[in-house]
Design a protein around this motif. Structure first.
Motif, short mmCIF file in Angstrom:
data_model
loop_
_atom_site.label_atom_id
_atom_site.label_comp_id
_atom_site.label_asym_id
_atom_site.label_seq_id
_atom_site.Cartn_x
_atom_site.Cartn_y
_atom_site.Cartn_z
N ILE A 197 0.85 -1.20 0.00
CA ILE A 197 0.00 0.00 0.00
C ILE A 197 0.89 1.24 0.00
N THR A 198 0.89 1.95 -1.12
CA THR A 198 1.70 3.15 -1.26
C THR A 198 0.82 4.29 -1.79
N ARG A 199 1.32 5.51 -1.66
CA ARG A 199 0.58 6.66 -2.20
C ARG A 199 0.37 6.49 -3.70
N LYS A 200 1.42 6.07 -4.40
CA LYS A 200 1.33 5.90 -5.85
C LYS A 200 0.29 4.85 -6.24
N GLU A 201 0.28 3.74 -5.51
CA GLU A 201 -0.66 2.66 -5.84
C GLU A 201 -2.10 3.13 -5.64
N GLU A 243 -2.83 5.57 7.68
CA GLU A 243 -3.79 6.58 7.24
C GLU A 243 -3.13 7.96 7.13
N ALA A 244 -2.37 8.33 8.13
CA ALA A 244 -1.74 9.65 8.15
C ALA A 244 -0.58 9.76 7.17
N LYS A 245 0.20 8.69 7.06
CA LYS A 245 1.42 8.76 6.25
C LYS A 245 1.21 8.41 4.77
N ILE A 246 0.22 7.57 4.49
CA ILE A 246 0.07 7.06 3.11
C ILE A 246 -1.29 7.41 2.51
N THR A 253 -3.68 14.35 -2.89
CA THR A 253 -3.15 14.45 -4.26
C THR A 253 -4.27 14.27 -5.28
N LEU A 254 -5.12 13.28 -5.07
CA LEU A 254 -6.23 13.01 -5.98
C LEU A 254 -7.24 14.14 -6.00
N GLN A 255 -7.44 14.79 -4.85
CA GLN A 255 -8.43 15.87 -4.75
C GLN A 255 -8.05 17.11 -5.57
N LYS A 256 -6.79 17.20 -5.97
CA LYS A 256 -6.37 18.34 -6.79
C LYS A 256 -7.06 18.33 -8.15
N THR A 257 -7.39 17.14 -8.62
CA THR A 257 -8.08 17.03 -9.92
C THR A 257 -9.46 16.39 -9.82
N HIS A 258 -9.74 15.72 -8.72
CA HIS A 258 -11.03 15.05 -8.54
C HIS A 258 -11.55 15.37 -7.14
N ALA A 259 -12.33 16.42 -7.05
CA ALA A 259 -12.74 16.94 -5.74
C ALA A 259 -13.64 16.00 -4.96
N ARG A 260 -14.37 15.11 -5.63
CA ARG A 260 -15.36 14.29 -4.95
C ARG A 260 -14.75 12.96 -4.47
N GLU A 282 -16.01 2.45 -4.17
CA GLU A 282 -15.30 2.38 -2.90
C GLU A 282 -13.90 1.82 -3.15
N ILE A 283 -12.88 2.52 -2.67
CA ILE A 283 -11.51 2.06 -2.81
C ILE A 283 -11.11 1.34 -1.53
N CYS A 284 -10.76 0.07 -1.65
CA CYS A 284 -10.46 -0.75 -0.47
C CYS A 284 -9.00 -1.18 -0.47
N MET A 285 -8.43 -1.27 0.71
CA MET A 285 -7.00 -1.51 0.83
C MET A 285 -6.61 -2.96 0.58
N TYR A 286 -7.51 -3.91 0.88
CA TYR A 286 -7.15 -5.32 0.68
C TYR A 286 -8.39 -6.13 0.34
N HIS A 287 -8.16 -7.33 -0.11
CA HIS A 287 -9.18 -8.21 -0.69
C HIS A 287 -10.43 -8.35 0.17
N ASP A 288 -10.29 -8.87 1.38
CA ASP A 288 -11.47 -9.16 2.19
C ASP A 288 -12.17 -7.92 2.70
N GLN A 289 -11.45 -6.81 2.80
CA GLN A 289 -12.09 -5.57 3.22
C GLN A 289 -13.22 -5.20 2.27
N GLY A 290 -13.02 -5.42 0.98
CA GLY A 290 -14.04 -5.10 0.01
C GLY A 290 -15.01 -6.23 -0.28
N LEU A 291 -14.49 -7.46 -0.29
CA LEU A 291 -15.33 -8.57 -0.72
C LEU A 291 -16.29 -9.09 0.34
N ILE A 292 -15.96 -8.92 1.62
CA ILE A 292 -16.89 -9.38 2.66
C ILE A 292 -18.22 -8.63 2.58
N PRO A 293 -18.21 -7.29 2.57
CA PRO A 293 -19.52 -6.60 2.46
C PRO A 293 -20.21 -6.86 1.13
#
Length: 347
Positions: A197-201, A243-246, A253-260, A282-293
């Motif tokens: 999990i990186t800022r670029k990714e 959350e704070a660092k990455i 960075t994304l909000q500079k071009t995509h405010a929502r 919804e952007i999820c950090m890992y597999h089960d975080q998104g797939l469980i719901p």
């Protein structure tokens, strides 16, 4: 057709039953790789085609014809005719990647034989999608242990498609239950997730999601929610600092071009907000975080979509179901949804 009148473009007509029917200028051609032959791929595919009667779609099925014919007869389902001419016919057809060989598989069992056949079907469908012989592909489930035994080095469809097409990045997007869940990391051990999990990714994945929502869903200004990684999105640093660092810097960075774009949201409440506020993804950090719901809300109707490819690829959001293979009880709803999504996204 004397009771129905087409307009000059051939795209819409109304009839005396007062229903408006939308037509394509031509039939869309969708290839379906049938996945592991000893799973439920063939069953759900034939059930889906029979159930919905997709009149504006021509299907090209890829798999072991002789085995599929035997299996379809046992299930009392109709198999398209075998063809060696690929896509030339007007009717739905079956491309025999087994080259007329008779192969005796063990139903519902892991094997290199069945793994190899699912790979051959996938490769042929992808080759024809790249060549634009077909408009898009739907991939039935393959079994990861079987393809591994057959020498397939990729974790699954998504990783193979990324490499085979030569694109820089693809994104796994799961759709169902009112959610569109995109994953930053996919199939890996939890101990490896944090390192990936990186800022670029986060920025790269989110940009592909935004462009796809605009291109395929026609959403001009998508509303995106980004989930945190840690419990309560770290609760101000009490439970980690990703959350704070990455994640937060990536969002800024994304909000500079995509405010929502907003977040990071605590995942235990984020999906409630997603449905309440009708987020577009919804952007999820890992597999089960998104797939469980998502699977809780849409277990039988979820669809896996690969974003970033030069063609449309969708898949049912479930596995080979070896435990019920050959019994005729597999639920085809996710395959129906996958075909519908593929057809809808084809331009």
């Amino acid at each position: 057709m004397d009771s129905c009148f087409a307009n000059e473009h051939g795209k819409k007509f109304s009839c005396r039953c007062k229903k408006e029917i939308i037509l394509s200028p031509r039939k869309k051609i969708i290839g379906i790789s049938l996945g592991d032959p000893v799973g439920i791929g063939l069953e759900i595919t034939l059930k889906a085609i029979k159930k919905r009667k997709f009149n504006q779609i021509k299907f090209v099925l890829y798999g072991d014809y002789n085995y599929s014919l035997k299996k379809s007869q046992a299930l009392n389902l109709t198999l398209p005719a075998k063809s060696i001419e690929s896509i030339a016919n007007k009717k739905s057809i079956f491309i025999d990647v087994a080259n007329n060989k008779i192969i005796n598989y063990k139903i519902g069992k892991i094997s290199a034989q069945s793994g190899k056949m699912s790979i051959l079907a996938l490769e042929r469908s992808v080759d024809e999608a790249i060549a634009k012989s077909i408009d898009g592909i739907v991939t039935a489930p393959l079994h990861k242990q079987s393809i591994l035994k057959a020498g397939f080095t990729f974790e699954g469809h998504t990783e193979y498609l990324e490499q085979r097409t030569g694109v820089k990045k693809v994104v796994m997007l799961l759709v169902g239950g009112g959610l569109k869940v995109a994953l930053i990391t996919r199939h890996m051990a939890y101990r490896d997730v944090i390192k990936k999990i990186t800022r670029k990714e986060i920025c790269d994945v989110t940009k592909i999601v935004i462009e796809s929502l605009k291109k395929y869903w026609g959403i001009k200004n998508p509303k995106i929610g980004v989930m945190g990684l840690n419990p309560h999105a770290s609760d101000g640093g009490r439970f980690g600092n990703e959350e704070a660092k990455i994640i937060s810097p990536a969002i800024k960075t994304l909000q500079k071009t995509h405010a929502r774009i907003q977040g990071p949201y605590p995942p235990d409440t984020g999906f409630h907000l997603a449905l309440k506020e009708k987020w577009d993804a919804e952007i999820c950090m890992y597999h089960d975080q998104g797939l469980i719901p998502l699977k809780t809300l849409a277990f039988d109707s979820g669809v896996n979509i690969t974003l970033g490819l030069p063609f449309i690829r969708t898949s049912p959001d479930h596995g080979t179901a070896f435990d019920i293979a050959g019994k005729g009880i597999a639920n085809e709803s996710s395959m129906v949804a996958a075909i519908e999504q593929c057809a809808m996204l084809i331009k």
